[in-house]
Structure formats: C-alpha cells, structure tokens
Design an enzyme around this catalytic site. Structure first.
Site, PDB file in Angstrom:
ATOM      1  N   HIS A  96       0.838  -1.209   0.000  1.00 40.29           N
ATOM      2  CA  HIS A  96       0.000   0.000   0.000  1.00 40.29           C
ATOM      3  C   HIS A  96       0.865   1.248   0.000  1.00 40.29           C
ATOM      4  CE1 HIS A  96      -2.402  -3.146   2.061  1.00 40.29           C
ATOM      5  NE2 HIS A  96      -3.433  -2.597   1.448  1.00 40.29           N
ATOM      6  N   ALA A 126     -11.315  -4.625   1.170  1.00 35.33           N
ATOM      7  CA  ALA A 126     -12.260  -4.250   2.214  1.00 35.33           C
ATOM      8  C   ALA A 126     -12.465  -2.750   2.063  1.00 35.33           C
ATOM      9  CB  ALA A 126     -11.680  -4.567   3.584  1.00 35.33           C
ATOM     10  N   ASN A 248     -17.834  -1.742   6.808  1.00 32.58           N
ATOM     11  CA  ASN A 248     -18.358  -0.755   7.774  1.00 32.58           C
ATOM     12  C   ASN A 248     -19.008   0.386   6.997  1.00 32.58           C
ATOM     13  OD1 ASN A 248     -15.259  -0.311   7.212  1.00 32.58           O
ATOM     14  ND2 ASN A 248     -16.156   1.711   7.568  1.00 32.58           N
TER      15      ASN A 248
HETATM   16  N1  HPA Z   1     -12.327   3.747   4.765  1.00 29.24           N
HETATM   17  C1  HPA Z   1     -11.199   3.423   4.090  1.00 29.24           C
HETATM   18  N2  HPA Z   1     -10.754   2.177   3.964  1.00 29.24           N
HETATM   19  C2  HPA Z   1     -11.493   1.194   4.532  1.00 29.24           C
HETATM   20  C3  HPA Z   1     -12.662   1.465   5.248  1.00 29.24           C
HETATM   21  C4  HPA Z   1     -13.107   2.806   5.372  1.00 29.24           C
HETATM   22  O1  HPA Z   1     -14.143   3.129   5.983  1.00 29.24           O
HETATM   23  N3  HPA Z   1     -13.140   0.264   5.682  1.00 29.24           N
HETATM   24  C5  HPA Z   1     -12.282  -0.683   5.230  1.00 29.24           C
HETATM   25  N4  HPA Z   1     -11.276  -0.128   4.538  1.00 29.24           N
END
Ligand code: HPA
Length: 286
Positions: A96, A126, A248
C-alpha cells in the site's frame, strides 16, 4: 528505523521490465504454472485462497526487492495453483501507499501476474460504505474508480514494451467480466451490488466531511488500495474486474467509530460468500 528496505523510492515504468524479468526468474525457479488469471486478496480476505489446489507458495520476502507485507491481516504470499480447475496466481496480502511504498512498487504484483501469463486480474478489497444503502457485508462489483491518491504508477519514463504513454481509462473495469461475476453471484444466491470505488492514500480513515464529499463525487465505497493496480493492469493490457466488501459504513454514517479489528472481522465473516462467487466465476471462464 524503517526496516531493511528503503521506503518510497519511485519506480518509473521504464525500470519495470528489468525488475519484472528478475521477479519472473525467481518465480520460475519455484513453479512452471502458467496462470490464466490473477487474484488479489484484500484485508481479511486471505481465506479466499483456502479453496486453491496449491502447487507453490512463495513468501513475498523471497522475491527480489519485495519486503514482508506489513499491514495486519495481510500475510504476504504469492500462491500458485488451481481454482475450479483453472490455473491461477493469488496474491495474499498487498503493498500500500500508506506503508510508504511507491506507486510503482504497489503495482508490481499485478504487472508480474501479467508477465507470468495472466490475461485478467480480479482485485478485491475491504472498503467503507459511502452509499448509505451499502451496509456491512455488502458485496460490490466495481464499475469504475476514483483515484484520489494524487499518485500514478505510470509517472516517469515509459516502458512502451509494456504499455502506452497515455493509456485509455474509459473502460478500466471490464463489463463482460463484471457480468460474469453477477451471473456467478446469482447462481450462488449471493447479492452483488454495483458501484464506484474511491481510493484514498490512508492510513487514517476518512472524516465524516470527506465521506460526504466522496458521496457527492459519485463514490459508493472507499478504501486505500486497488485503483493504482487497476490503472497499471490496464496499462499492461490486462482485463480488470473486482469486488469490494463493505466492512463498515463510512465515517459519520453510523454512530460508530472505525477500527481495523472490526474491518478484519467483517471481511472474514463475509469472505466465504465471496469465495463461492469466485469459485463459480473462475470455473465458468471460457
Ligand atoms: N475507509 C477506508 N478504507 C477502509 C474502510 C473505510 O471506511 N473500511 C475498510 N477499509
């Protein structure tokens, strides 16, 4: 001390062919599998490799110039084997920008997949939900992306033997592969939405104002990976598709604060649904 590798040195495109050649040689000492497809597994999604009939497993640190993947939830291996009978290479863990890696380095794994024979890559991540309808556990086929990192892996002298100086990005996310993902999801009875993925540098999560901004810009999900890989893969002529797993609601959309532990837990619990989609998708490739 940052460790045994120097962070952030840019890798211009023109340097990639020689670096990729040495990576290819290192891989070929371990396996002669010719992957048709590359699969990149995001945070908490490493379990998607469980279904792989494994032929070779190469820890990142055993490849020239590659360090360990450091983000928790990223275990750092290139796996070679068969999924649903199809030869594939799976990247378990990724590099990253927020770790201090350069854009050129972040994209080396997908460029290597192409060099090893893959014609398409499947990118997973994710992500936070920006679209208020995308709650935890939503799977989203990526229709397009917003690269908001301010970085590109293509800056610097070009490598014309890999791709054009000014590669077209009109159709980064392949419509046919996406419709195959939907067909596989339907056949498995798994809901799969469509949406735009916004990539920020991180490592901090967004502020609520940033999430509202992203919604107005047309994003449906937000994360810290994937877009640079997609750009580099298209540059190199690979087809690209991908799925975000919403772990989330984006910051400010629920009362809760964000934590990496919850992101990982949500990814792990939805992982098996995504694994079913991929097993069928790959088995149905023609
Ligand atoms: N923001 C950025 N990256 C992420 C998030 C988020 O809410 N959830 C998982 N990866």
């Amino acid at each position: 001390m940052s460790g045994r590798f120097v962070l952030g040195l840019e890798i211009p495109p023109a340097d990639q062919p020689a670096l990729l050649a040495s990576l290819e040689r290192a891989v070929r000492e371990r396996t002669d599998l010719q992957p048709r497809l590359g699969l990149v597994l995001g945070s908490g999604l490493g379990g998607l490799a469980d279904a792989l009939e494994l032929e070779a497993s190469i820890p990142f640190e055993e490849l020239p110039g590659w360090p360990d993947a450091t983000a928790p939830g990223h275990s750092g291996k290139l796996l070679f084997g068969r999924l649903s009978g199809v030869p594939v290479v799976v990247q378990q863990g990724r590099f990253h920008l927020y770790e201090g890696h350069s854009a050129g380095f972040v994209v080396q794994p997908v460029l290597l997949m192409g060099r090893l024979g893959a014609r398409a890559v499947v990118l997973t991540n994710a992500a936070g939900g920006v679209n208020p309808e995308f709650g935890t556990g939503t799977l989203m086929a990526i229709t397009d992306h917003l690269n908001l990192t301010g970085r590109s892996p293509l800056v610097g002298p070009n490598a014309p033997e890999i791709g054009d100086r000014f590669p077209d990005m009109t159709a980064v996310w392949d419509a046919e592969l996406r419709s195959s993902l939907h067909a596989a999801a339907d056949a498995e009875g798994v809901a799969l939405a469509d949406g735009v993925y916004a990539c920020l540098m991180g490592p901090n999560y967004e502020t609520p104002a940033e999430v509202r901004m992203l919604a107005r810009l047309g994003a449906d999900a937000v994360g810290m990976s994937t877009a640079l890989e997609a750009v580099a893969a298209r540059w190199a002529g690979l087809k690209v598709c991908g799925v975000s797993l919403v772990t989330n609601p984006g910051a400010g959309l629920s009362g809760a604060q964000l934590s990496h532990a919850e992101v990982l837990a949500a990814a792990q619990s939805a992982g098996p649904k995504l694994a079913r989609i991929f097993a069928r998708f790959i088995g149905d490739l023609d």
